[in-house]
Design a protein around this motif. Sequence first.
Motif: not given
Length: 263
Positions: A50, A257, A184, A154, A255, A234
Amino acid sequence: MRGDGPLDQPHTSRIYDYFLGGKDNYEIDRRAAQEILTVWPTIRTAARVNRQFMHRSTRFLAEAGIRQFLDIGTGIPTEPNLHRIAQEIAPDSRVVYVDNDPLVLAHARALMMGGEQGATTYLHGDVTEPLDILGAPELAEIIDLGEPVGLSMIALLHFVEDDVDRILSTFLDALAPGSYLVICTITADFAPEQVEAAQDVYRVRKLPAQVRTRAEVTGWFAGLDLVDPGVVPPHRWRLGAGDEMPAAFDAKVSCYCGVARKP
Ligand SMILES: C[S@@+](CC[C@H](N)C(=O)[O-])C[C@H]1O[C@@H](n2cnc3c(N)ncnc32)[C@H](O)[C@@H]1O
């Protein structure tokens, strides 16, 4: 805004600091973090990936000509912070950092070291109150809302349980064409059991937590021009040299993004 003291409850900012190997965390945070590590053993990898996405997306925006950045959910300072990355490419970049955690406020001086040509400031605020952030005098000192802004959230929106559409549209309505939105956030699409168990660790401690599907994250970018490769994990977003992507990374990172431009 949370008004509790530093030691009576774990803080998301300090739990994340622990995952990143930082020293700004306490026993109560480490206990929560260890519980999360038990159910999601690769969450440190997720935190690192991240952070690498923050580096790449900030460089991307600076190279696209963005000189004003509004970073919400900044976290405890972790080098390199966003202004350092933007100012490496464009020394005149101006950055407003926002977080609702008193701990981050206590560390804010480390974020307010803009280079000679640029400027940074810190604003104690809550993303769920966009008009307070947009109308803050500290923001007006650094950011001209008549010019494009890079708005980054983020590793933030999984701590916002509802109202994300309203929050985003309020921010985006106030931003000039040519502005960018960078997000994200955590998903349970790849490893539902581990991620939902981690979500429960937060919720049991009365910390808001909400995972999202790819369709939900994609919906947040409606009306904007998504930058290639769109909404992806990501570690699949415009990888650079030194960025990590071991096998089976989607489940490890869990995740999504995306980066998009306001037309
Ligand atoms: C996981 S950290 C992310 C830090 C940094 N953006 C990064 O990606 O490395 C999430 C941060 O969001 C902040 N946060 C959580 N809920 C928030 C809210 N409602 N408004 C503003 N900040 C919030 C937390 O205090 C924490 O510092």
